[in-house]
Each structure stands twice: as C-alpha cells, then as structure tokens.
Design a protein around this motif. Structure first.
Motif, PDB file in Angstrom:
ATOM      1  N   ARG A 148       0.929  -1.079  -0.107  1.00 57.93           N
ATOM      2  CA  ARG A 148      -0.010  -0.088   0.085  1.00 57.93           C
ATOM      3  C   ARG A 148       0.935   1.133   0.021  1.00 57.93           C
ATOM      4  NH1 ARG A 148      -4.449  -1.672   4.475  1.00 57.93           N
ATOM      5  NH2 ARG A 148      -6.156  -2.396   2.752  1.00 57.93           N
ATOM      6  N   PRO A 149       1.105   2.005  -1.184  1.00 60.73           N
ATOM      7  CA  PRO A 149       1.699   3.183  -1.026  1.00 60.73           C
ATOM      8  C   PRO A 149       1.131   4.256  -0.059  1.00 60.73           C
ATOM      9  CG  PRO A 149       1.271   2.542  -3.469  1.00 60.73           C
ATOM     10  CD  PRO A 149       0.459   1.479  -2.389  1.00 60.73           C
ATOM     11  N   ALA A 150      -0.142   4.151   0.400  1.00 59.35           N
ATOM     12  CA  ALA A 150      -0.508   5.046   1.147  1.00 59.35           C
ATOM     13  C   ALA A 150      -0.025   4.845   2.628  1.00 59.35           C
ATOM     14  CB  ALA A 150      -2.300   4.669   1.673  1.00 59.35           C
ATOM     15  N   VAL A 151       0.928   4.096   2.813  1.00 58.61           N
ATOM     16  CA  VAL A 151       1.567   3.933   4.134  1.00 58.61           C
ATOM     17  C   VAL A 151       2.437   5.382   4.295  1.00 58.61           C
ATOM     18  CG1 VAL A 151       3.821   2.849   3.257  1.00 58.61           C
ATOM     19  CG2 VAL A 151       2.970   2.557   5.610  1.00 58.61           C
ATOM     20  N   VAL A 152       2.774   5.992   3.179  1.00 56.90           N
ATOM     21  CA  VAL A 152       3.514   7.315   3.121  1.00 56.90           C
ATOM     22  C   VAL A 152       2.685   8.364   4.073  1.00 56.90           C
ATOM     23  CG1 VAL A 152       4.424   9.115   1.842  1.00 56.90           C
ATOM     24  CG2 VAL A 152       5.053   6.693   1.370  1.00 56.90           C
ATOM     25  N   ALA A 153       1.395   8.501   3.583  1.00 58.36           N
ATOM     26  CA  ALA A 153       0.472   9.429   4.262  1.00 58.36           C
ATOM     27  C   ALA A 153       0.343   8.997   5.821  1.00 58.36           C
ATOM     28  CB  ALA A 153      -0.884   9.297   3.423  1.00 58.36           C
ATOM     29  N   THR A 154       0.304   7.691   5.835  1.00 58.50           N
ATOM     30  CA  THR A 154       0.156   7.268   7.328  1.00 58.50           C
ATOM     31  C   THR A 154       1.428   7.821   8.213  1.00 58.50           C
ATOM     32  OG1 THR A 154      -0.771   5.360   6.683  1.00 58.50           O
ATOM     33  CG2 THR A 154      -0.077   5.443   8.710  1.00 58.50           C
ATOM     34  N   ASP A 207      -3.533   2.206   5.635  1.00 58.54           N
ATOM     35  CA  ASP A 207      -4.273   3.169   5.003  1.00 58.54           C
ATOM     36  C   ASP A 207      -5.125   4.154   5.683  1.00 58.54           C
ATOM     37  OD1 ASP A 207      -6.020   1.217   6.237  1.00 58.54           O
ATOM     38  OD2 ASP A 207      -7.265   0.869   4.618  1.00 58.54           O
ATOM     39  N   GLU A 208      -4.571   4.284   7.162  1.00 61.19           N
ATOM     40  CA  GLU A 208      -5.241   5.038   7.854  1.00 61.19           C
ATOM     41  C   GLU A 208      -4.293   6.453   8.230  1.00 61.19           C
ATOM     42  OE1 GLU A 208      -7.742   2.037  10.847  1.00 61.19           O
ATOM     43  OE2 GLU A 208      -5.675   2.942  11.542  1.00 61.19           O
ATOM     44  N   THR A 209      -4.915   7.491   8.384  1.00 58.72           N
ATOM     45  CA  THR A 209      -4.089   8.809   8.889  1.00 58.72           C
ATOM     46  C   THR A 209      -4.718   9.269  10.305  1.00 58.72           C
ATOM     47  OG1 THR A 209      -5.482   9.975   7.570  1.00 58.72           O
ATOM     48  CG2 THR A 209      -3.601   9.495   6.354  1.00 58.72           C
ATOM     49  N   ALA A 210      -3.808   9.681  10.968  1.00 56.73           N
ATOM     50  CA  ALA A 210      -4.440  10.126  12.505  1.00 56.73           C
ATOM     51  C   ALA A 210      -4.470  11.572  12.427  1.00 56.73           C
ATOM     52  CB  ALA A 210      -3.396   9.807  13.494  1.00 56.73           C
TER      53      ALA A 210
END
Length: 299
Positions: free
Chosen positions: A15-21, A96-99
């Motif tokens: 998941r490339p979205a880990v960068v946003a996490t 895939d989450e952001t805090a």
C-alpha cells in the motif's frame, strides 16, 4: 504525562498510502517529554515497501525501524511489531489510515485518566464520490468499540494504544492461524480482558480510513459481519459444553430469524433493511462456527 517513549506500529502490505500514514504520525502534537519511535512491518514476500518507508522517514524526520515480516499474514507482521517495540506504550495504526494531530495525546491522556491497559480510538470511514448515499448515511464502515455491561471486552488493531507491560504480563500475541480469516484482533483483546486487563475509549483519538470501491457492496458487509459472528462462535466453542453449545445455536438461530423478519418489515428502507441483514449475518456466522463449519477466509 505517563509515557516517555511511544512505539507506533504500522503493518503494511503493498500500500503506497503508508507514506501518508507516516506523515500523519510525524505531525502529532506531542506533550513535552514524550518521544515517538515508529515500527513499520512489511508483510510482503519482497522488501517492496522499504524504499518508500525510509524515504518518508527521512522527509518527515521520523525515527523508523523497518522490519521485514514476509509471511503475507497480518498476525506475523503484528507480532514482529510487538517484538521490536521498546516504548512504554505501543500504538497501532493501519497502513491506509491517517491520524489527526491530536490522536496520540488523546490516547495517552485517556490512558492516564483511566489507568486502563489499552485505549481504543474511533476509526472514521471516508467514502469515495461513487459511494451510494444510503451507505454513506448508514456509515457501516466506521469503527468504534462495543460496550458490554459498561465494559469493553474486545478491541481492534486499527487505532489502539496498549501498555507494553500488559502485553508482557498477559503474554499477548496475535494468532497466525487467524491471520487470513480475520478475528485475530478479537482474540488478542479477549485474552487481555479475560486475564483481568481493561480497555478504555478515547473519542477524540480519531483515525481516518478511506473505503475502497471493493468494499462498497452489501456482499462485502455481509461477509465481514458473518466472519465476526464466526469469531464469537469460536470463543463460545472453547467456553461451552455440548449441551450449552446446542442452546447457543438455538438462540443464535432464533436471532437470525428475527433479523430476517426485521429485514422484510423494512423492505422499503435500504438503510434499515441492510442493518437487519448485517446483524443477521453476524448471528448466522456464530451458528455456523458453533455447528463446526469451516471459518470463512476473508483476506
């Protein structure tokens, strides 16, 4: 503040979205004296995530330990995080989450006030434009804990803070046998509360999770609910004799019938009808597991 070091764990799989996490972890508004270390466990057979994880760590000034846990089994990755953590507390976020910026301090503050061994935060679903309006209104995809007689007995690893001494005291591990079928979170936290541990809830510790198109269907909702019911059924299997198991099957079967009846009465409201069906799938899953049927492999 009760902690000087918090280990924040993220398990990732392609998941490339880990960068946003990781960016959202870097933006946390931490109290004075609290330091964060980040552990990223890569569950892929290759080291596909390593370069992007280390680049994000350098960009945001994060202390990140990359761990290769190549079993394609979420429990193996989570257990690798348990082993690598050195902080007083261990927090989990999904890849895939952001805090929100106040996420971690809200968890820590609630832990300090309550004295609990673990604290859950809500996971708020964010829906794509093509999501049906009734599904967005019903918000089936957001996650919050369930209270039973005023207590939280089980949890989830998408947004949680756990006292590391409690992990050691209760011998907590994620069961790899559940790593591809789901229910591993329930089993982990049931072991905590069955042993006498406690779980609290921090409403302001919000994490956000996008809903993928593949999950925008009744079929997916029913499968997830059925699998959750199977997890509960598995718990009853080891806590009940044959006679009690038969009683549980009869009770859960009656609830399935009740839910189907409710769905029929709500035939004109897709939102209400879906709630009844999803609840019925939960009880059906419990019946299936109590009857000895194979556990549904969700992942």
């Amino acid at each position: 503040m009760i902690a000087s070091v918090v280990s924040v764990a993220v398990c990732t799989y392609r998941r490339p979205a880990v960068v946003a996490t990781l960016a959202s972890i870097a933006q946390q508004e931490l109290p004075e004296g609290v330091r964060v270390e980040v552990i990223v466990a890569d569950n892929d057979t290759g080291r596909e995530a390593e370069a992007r994880v280390l680049a994000a760590a350098e960009l945001h000034g994060l202390s990140v330990a990359y761990v290769h846990a190549p079993e394609r089994n979420i429990c193996v990755a989570r257990n690798a995080c348990l082993d690598a953590a050195t902080g007083d507390w261990l927090a989990f976020l999904d890849d895939d989450e952001t805090a929100g910026p106040g996420w971690l301090v809200a968890l820590l503050s609630q832990a300090e006030r309550s004295g609990c061994d673990a604290v859950l935060g809500p996971v708020k679903a964010t829906y794509p434009p093509q999501a049906p309006s009734w599904l967005v209104a019903a918000d089936f995809h957001s996650t919050a804990p369930t209270f039973t007689n005023g207590r939280i007995l089980k949890g989830y690893a998408g947004n949680v803070l756990i006292r590391r001494s409690a992990i050691e005291r209760y011998g907590l591990r994620f069961d790899p046998a559940l790593g591809r079928m789901g229910g591993e979170d329930d089993a982990f936290f049931y072991r905590l509360t069955d042993g006498g541990g406690s779980i609290g809830y921090a409403r302001d510790a919000v994490a956000y999770e996008p809903v993928t198109p593949a999950r925008l269907s009744l079929t997916w909702l029913l499968k997830r609910s059925f699998r959750t019911g199977q997890t509960h059924g598995s718990r009853l299997l080891v806590r009940r004799g044959w006679f009690a198991r038969g009683v549980q099957i009869a009770m859960a079967g009656a609830k399935v019938a009740l839910c189907l009846g409710g769905a029929l009465t709500a035939i004109g409201s897709v939102q209400s009808r879906t709630r009844w069906l999803v609840r019925g799938a939960l009880h059906a899953g419990a019946v299936a597991r109590l009857a000895g049927l194979k556990v549904l492999e969700l992942y």
